[in-house]
Design an enzyme around this catalytic site. Structure first.
Site, PDB file in Angstrom:
ATOM      1  N   ARG A 294     -16.042  -9.668  -3.845  1.00 33.60           N
ATOM      2  CA  ARG A 294     -16.895  -8.477  -3.750  1.00 33.60           C
ATOM      3  C   ARG A 294     -17.980  -8.502  -4.831  1.00 33.60           C
ATOM      4  O   ARG A 294     -19.102  -8.045  -4.599  1.00 33.60           O
ATOM      5  CB  ARG A 294     -16.049  -7.195  -3.835  1.00 33.60           C
ATOM      6  CG  ARG A 294     -16.834  -5.962  -3.421  1.00 33.60           C
ATOM      7  CD  ARG A 294     -15.955  -4.758  -3.246  1.00 33.60           C
ATOM      8  NE  ARG A 294     -15.281  -4.387  -4.479  1.00 33.60           N
ATOM      9  CZ  ARG A 294     -14.322  -3.477  -4.561  1.00 33.60           C
ATOM     10  NH1 ARG A 294     -13.898  -2.845  -3.472  1.00 33.60           N
ATOM     11  NH2 ARG A 294     -13.761  -3.192  -5.713  1.00 33.60           N
TER      12      ARG A 294
ATOM     13  N   LYS B  71     -20.960  -2.685  -5.195  1.00 34.00           N
ATOM     14  CA  LYS B  71     -20.451  -1.921  -6.339  1.00 34.00           C
ATOM     15  C   LYS B  71     -21.470  -2.016  -7.473  1.00 34.00           C
ATOM     16  O   LYS B  71     -21.261  -2.730  -8.460  1.00 34.00           O
ATOM     17  CB  LYS B  71     -19.072  -2.461  -6.747  1.00 34.00           C
ATOM     18  CG  LYS B  71     -18.237  -1.440  -7.496  1.00 34.00           C
ATOM     19  CD  LYS B  71     -16.774  -1.807  -7.480  1.00 34.00           C
ATOM     20  CE  LYS B  71     -15.956  -0.969  -8.423  1.00 34.00           C
ATOM     21  NZ  LYS B  71     -15.886   0.446  -8.084  1.00 34.00           N
TER      22      LYS B  71
ATOM     23  N   GLU C 287     -17.312   8.543   2.112  1.00 40.66           N
ATOM     24  CA  GLU C 287     -16.213   8.299   1.174  1.00 40.66           C
ATOM     25  C   GLU C 287     -16.313   9.263   0.011  1.00 40.66           C
ATOM     26  O   GLU C 287     -17.202  10.104  -0.038  1.00 40.66           O
ATOM     27  CB  GLU C 287     -16.222   6.858   0.679  1.00 40.66           C
ATOM     28  CG  GLU C 287     -17.442   6.469  -0.130  1.00 40.66           C
ATOM     29  CD  GLU C 287     -17.330   5.054  -0.715  1.00 40.66           C
ATOM     30  OE1 GLU C 287     -16.212   4.555  -0.933  1.00 40.66           O
ATOM     31  OE2 GLU C 287     -18.388   4.464  -0.973  1.00 40.66           O
TER      32      GLU C 287
END
Ligand code: PLP
Ligand code: COI
Length: 339
Positions: free
Chosen positions: A80, A183, A219
């Protein structure tokens, strides 16, 4: 360090003796180095400072009853970070180097991995940022990767208790084709004000809706969202949410429990059909949701009156933690033992 009250830890920064670093310069990554400093010395025109060219990860290591230290799905975090780097044009740290750095930083600070009985864990925070100077809006030529650790307790102070969340339509966390699925630091800066408003009104976190239509659930600030209806585990599919490794693991566990797993757009009104709801993530683990107040529409969706998590959330939590602490077999191959 012997005075740490492991079972009373909250989720916060604590200095560890060592961190591990790696610098990208002249088109290549250097050697991993060990530092005992908490500080970085960077150029004042570094892209991280002006243009927010930074990404990070969050992962955990657990001490089992057998005394062994287990790291959870570190390859997924490494991959990620590569995806995040690709998203904002940072130098990509090879997976092998990432994993070597994770192992090294844990071993160097081994005494900070909380004892099994405490229910606490070691939080591992890798961060990568543009350290080289640019004044034009361009990617940096130099990057710094740092990985540091600290022992932590629950992210929300209530621990595994259901707490209220809210929907606030006057804030977006990420745009449909923006950086929500990476992220990157800027996503969290973008969520600070909404988080503060939610906290000041007594909520644990904001449940963001899709920015385009404000119709579907995206989210939470620091975690993905799931709902339980009957034998189904239902979680949003969206371009603008972070692909949570915890959520991915819970989907596998739910399927293994014989549940039906649905990853698809979830309209806000569908909340009224869920028997349970939860936020999930590395820091949040499973943080059950007691109710969601839609503050614009004046509607409350209730999942738990007494703060007790629902039975399915409990089972998912128990199974996930059992794998992480080594109480259950690692049947999905998620664990790396720190030798
Ligand atoms: N969503 C956001 C915005 C997060 O910051 C996190 C935390 O990493 C998550 C979801 C959960 O992801 P993971 O389970 O990989 O920690
Ligand atoms: C994590 O769960 O590791 C996160 O990064 C969430 C939050 C602390 C930003």
């Amino acid at each position: 360090m012997s005075e740490i009250e492991w079972s009373k830890l909250s989720f916060g920064y604590m200095k560890a003796p060592y961190n591990v670093r790696c610098t990208y310069k002249d088109g290549r990554w250097g050697e991993l180095t060990v530092s005992d400093s908490e500080y970085v010395n960077i150029h004042m025109a570094a892209t991280v400072l002006h243009y927010g060219q930074a990404g990070f990860e969050g992962m955990k290591a657990f001490r089992g009853q057998d005394g062994k230290i287990r790291v959870f799905r570190m390859d997924e975090n490494g991959k990620r970070l590569i995806s995040t780097s690709e998203g904002i044009m940072m130098a990509e740290l090879p997976l092998e180097l990432f994993e070597e750095a994770v192992m090294k930083v844990i071993k160097l600070n081994e005494h900070l991995v909380p004892p099994y009985e405490s229910g606490a864990s070691l939080y591992i925070r890798p961060v990568l940022f543009g350290s080289g100077p640019q004044v034009g809006v361009k990617p940096a030529n130099e990057y710094e990767f740092i990985i540091f650790v600290m022992p932590v307790g629950p992210y929300f102070k209530e621990g595994f208790k259901a707490t209220p969340f809210c929907i606030l339509r006057h804030f977006d966390r990420a745009a449909p084709y923006g950086t929500g699925r990476f992220k990157v630091g800027g996503n969290y800066a973008a969520g600070l004000k909404a988080g503060e408003e939610a906290h000041s009104k007594g909520y644990s976190a904001v449940l963001y809706l899709d920015a385009r239509e404000k119709k579907y659930i995206d989210e939470c600030g620091p975690a993905n969202f799931f709902g339980i209806r009957g034998n189904s585990y239902i979680t949003p599919k969206s371009e603008s949410i972070l692909p949570s490794i915890t959520n991915k693991s819970l989907m596998t566990i739910a399927a293994d429990m014989g549940m039906q797993v649905e990853q698809r757009p979830i309209a806000v009104e569908e909340l009224k059909t869920f028997e349970e709801a939860g936020a999930c993530g590395t820091a949040a683990v499973i943080s059950p949701v007691s109710r969601i107040d839609d503050l614009d529409d004046n509607i409350t969706y209730e999942f738990s009156k007494d703060g007790e998590p629902g039975p399915v959330s409990k089972e998912l939590y128990t199974r996930l933690r059992a794998i992480q602490y080594g109480d259950a077999p690692d049947k999905f191959g998620w664990i790396t033992i720190v030798e």
